[in-house]
Design an enzyme around this catalytic site. Structure first.
Site, mmCIF file in Angstrom:
data_model
loop_
_atom_site.group_PDB
_atom_site.id
_atom_site.type_symbol
_atom_site.label_atom_id
_atom_site.label_comp_id
_atom_site.label_asym_id
_atom_site.label_seq_id
_atom_site.Cartn_x
_atom_site.Cartn_y
_atom_site.Cartn_z
ATOM 1 N N ASP A 1 0.834 -1.208 0.000
ATOM 2 C CA ASP A 1 0.000 0.000 0.000
ATOM 3 C C ASP A 1 0.867 1.256 0.000
ATOM 4 O O ASP A 1 1.587 1.519 0.961
ATOM 5 C CB ASP A 1 -0.911 -0.012 1.236
ATOM 6 C CG ASP A 1 -1.868 1.171 1.251
ATOM 7 O OD1 ASP A 1 -2.963 1.051 0.669
ATOM 8 O OD2 ASP A 1 -1.528 2.211 1.849
ATOM 9 N N TYR B 1 2.818 9.754 -0.092
ATOM 10 C CA TYR B 1 3.927 9.139 0.654
ATOM 11 C C TYR B 1 5.276 9.390 -0.023
ATOM 12 O O TYR B 1 6.317 9.121 0.566
ATOM 13 C CB TYR B 1 3.731 7.619 0.792
ATOM 14 C CG TYR B 1 2.470 7.178 1.497
ATOM 15 C CD1 TYR B 1 1.636 8.076 2.170
ATOM 16 C CD2 TYR B 1 2.102 5.833 1.491
ATOM 17 C CE1 TYR B 1 0.479 7.642 2.797
ATOM 18 C CE2 TYR B 1 0.953 5.393 2.129
ATOM 19 C CZ TYR B 1 0.134 6.300 2.776
ATOM 20 O OH TYR B 1 -1.007 5.870 3.396
ATOM 21 N N LYS C 1 -2.677 6.103 -4.191
ATOM 22 C CA LYS C 1 -3.801 6.994 -3.897
ATOM 23 C C LYS C 1 -3.590 8.387 -4.478
ATOM 24 O O LYS C 1 -2.454 8.870 -4.559
ATOM 25 C CB LYS C 1 -3.993 7.118 -2.374
ATOM 26 C CG LYS C 1 -3.976 5.785 -1.640
ATOM 27 C CD LYS C 1 -4.095 5.962 -0.126
ATOM 28 C CE LYS C 1 -3.798 4.669 0.593
ATOM 29 N NZ LYS C 1 -2.358 4.445 0.789
ATOM 30 N N HIS D 1 -7.623 9.615 -1.778
ATOM 31 C CA HIS D 1 -7.019 9.565 -0.442
ATOM 32 C C HIS D 1 -7.877 10.185 0.667
ATOM 33 O O HIS D 1 -7.803 9.784 1.818
ATOM 34 C CB HIS D 1 -5.641 10.239 -0.462
ATOM 35 C CG HIS D 1 -4.699 9.727 0.574
ATOM 36 N ND1 HIS D 1 -3.344 9.604 0.358
ATOM 37 C CD2 HIS D 1 -4.892 9.284 1.838
ATOM 38 C CE1 HIS D 1 -2.759 9.121 1.448
ATOM 39 N NE2 HIS D 1 -3.681 8.938 2.358
#
Length: 279
Positions: A48, A53, A82, A114
Site C-alpha cells: 500500500d 507518501y 492513492k 485519499h
C-alpha cells in the site's frame, strides 16, 4: 475462521485482494525500498503506497526487483496507490498517470481517492477520473479512503459506481460502527490503515492480557482482531523482524467474546488525522 497469509477477499467488482497488506506511510527512499523488499520476501503480496507518501517509485522498484529475482509474476503482487488531492477532473487524471509512471508496474491494482477533502464537486470529479481509468485498464479496482457515511451516501445518491474499498482508521479504540455498517450494507470492503494504533495502546490491560493468553505480541493481537472483523489490515514497519512477526497471526483465533471485549474499548482515538466528517 481459517486464515493464511495467502487468503484473498473477493471485492464487489470481482477482483481479489490479499487480506493482509503492508503499509508504507512515512517511509521514503532506501527505507521504503528495503521495507517493501523484506515484506515481499516474508510473504506479503499486497503493498500500500500513495502519491502523498512520495515512495511510489521505490515501492514499484522493490516489487519489480523482487519479481525478477524470484520469478514471481507481476500479477501476484497487489499494488495500491492513492490520489493526494481533489483538485478537479483534469488534475486527477494527470496525477493518476503520474503515479502509474512512477511505480513502473504497468497498471495499478487499486487506486484510492485519499480523502474527501475538497467538497462534493471535487470528490465527484476525482471519482469520475478514477472510473474512467478503470475502464481504460490503467487500474483494476477503485476505491476511497477516509470517507465518512455522508461521503459514501453522496455516491449512492449520485448513482455512480460504488467504491470497492474504503480505507479508514479502524482498530478496537476506533471502531467506527456507523461507517462499518454502511460499507457492509453496500458491499464495500474495509481496509484498516492504522491497525496497530501506532503503538499507542500496546500496554492496554486487555491487549496485554490477550497477548499473554495466546503467547503473542500486542501487534499480533490487534492484527488478528482486524482480520477476524473482516477488515484488511495494513501494518507498517521498517524493522525486518517486525515485518516478519506481523505475519504470524494465522496460528491462533480470538473468541467471539474476546472480539466483543475489544470492540468495547472504542474511545474514538484519532491516531493521525480524521477527515471523515469533512463537508
Amino acid at each position: 475462521m481459517t486464515l493464511t497469509i495467502d487468503t484473498k477477499l473477493k471485492l464487489r467488482d470481482g477482483n481479489e485482494i490479499p487480506v493482509m497488506g503492508f503499509g508504507t506511510y512515512e517511509m521514503e527512499g532506501k527505507e521504503a525500498y528495503n521495507a517493501v523488499r523484506w515484506a515481499l520476501e516474508a510473504g506479503y503480496r499486497h503493498i500500500d503506497s500513495a502519491e502523498w507518501y512520495y515512495n511510489e517509485a521505490e515501492c514499484g522498484r522493490a516489487i519489480k526487483d523482487f519479481c525478477a529475482a524470484t520469478g514471481t509474476p507481476r500479477q501476484d503482487v497487489f499494488f495500491t496507490t492513492k490520489l493526494m488531492s481533489n483538485n478537479g477532473y483534469a488534475a486527477a487524471k494527470a496525477s493518476l498517470r503520474k503515479s502509474l509512471k512512477a511505480c513502473g508496474l504497468g497498471y495499478i491494482d487499486l487506486y484510492l481517492i485519499h480523502s474527501p477533502i475538497g467538497g462534493p464537486q471535487k470528490r465527484a470529479d476525482s471519482w469520475k477520473a478514477a472510473v474512467e481509468a478503470k475502464a481504460e485498464g490503467l487500474v483494476r479496482s477503485i476505491g476511497v479512503s477516509n470517507y465518512g457515511v455522508r461521503h459514501l451516501q453522496e455516491m449512492v445518491d449520485a448513482g455512480v459506481e460504488l467504491p470497492a474499498i474504503n480505507q479508514i482508521d479502524l482498530h478496537p479504540f476506533m471502531t467506527r460502527t456507523d461507517i462499518v455498517a454502511f460499507c457492509k450494507e453496500h458491499n464495500i470492503a474495509l481496509e484498516a490503515w492504522g491497525p496497530l494504533v501506532r503503538g499507542l495502546r500496546f500496554r492496554h490491560p486487555k491487549i496485554v492480557e490477550l497477548a499473554r493468553k495466546y503467547n503473542k505480541e500486542p501487534a499480533q493481537i490487534l492484527l488478528r482482531y482486524s482480520l477476524q472483523k473482516g477488515y484488511i489490515p495494513l501494518p507498517k514497519s521498517s524493522s525486518k523482524a517486525r515485518i516478519q512477526s506481523n505475519l504470524q497471526v494465522c496460528d491462533f483465533e480470538l473468541t467471539e467474546e474476546e472480539i466483543g471485549e475489544l470492540d468495547a474499548l472504542d474511545e474514538y482515538l484519532i491516531t493521525d488525522w480524521d477527515p471523515t466528517n469533512t463537508p
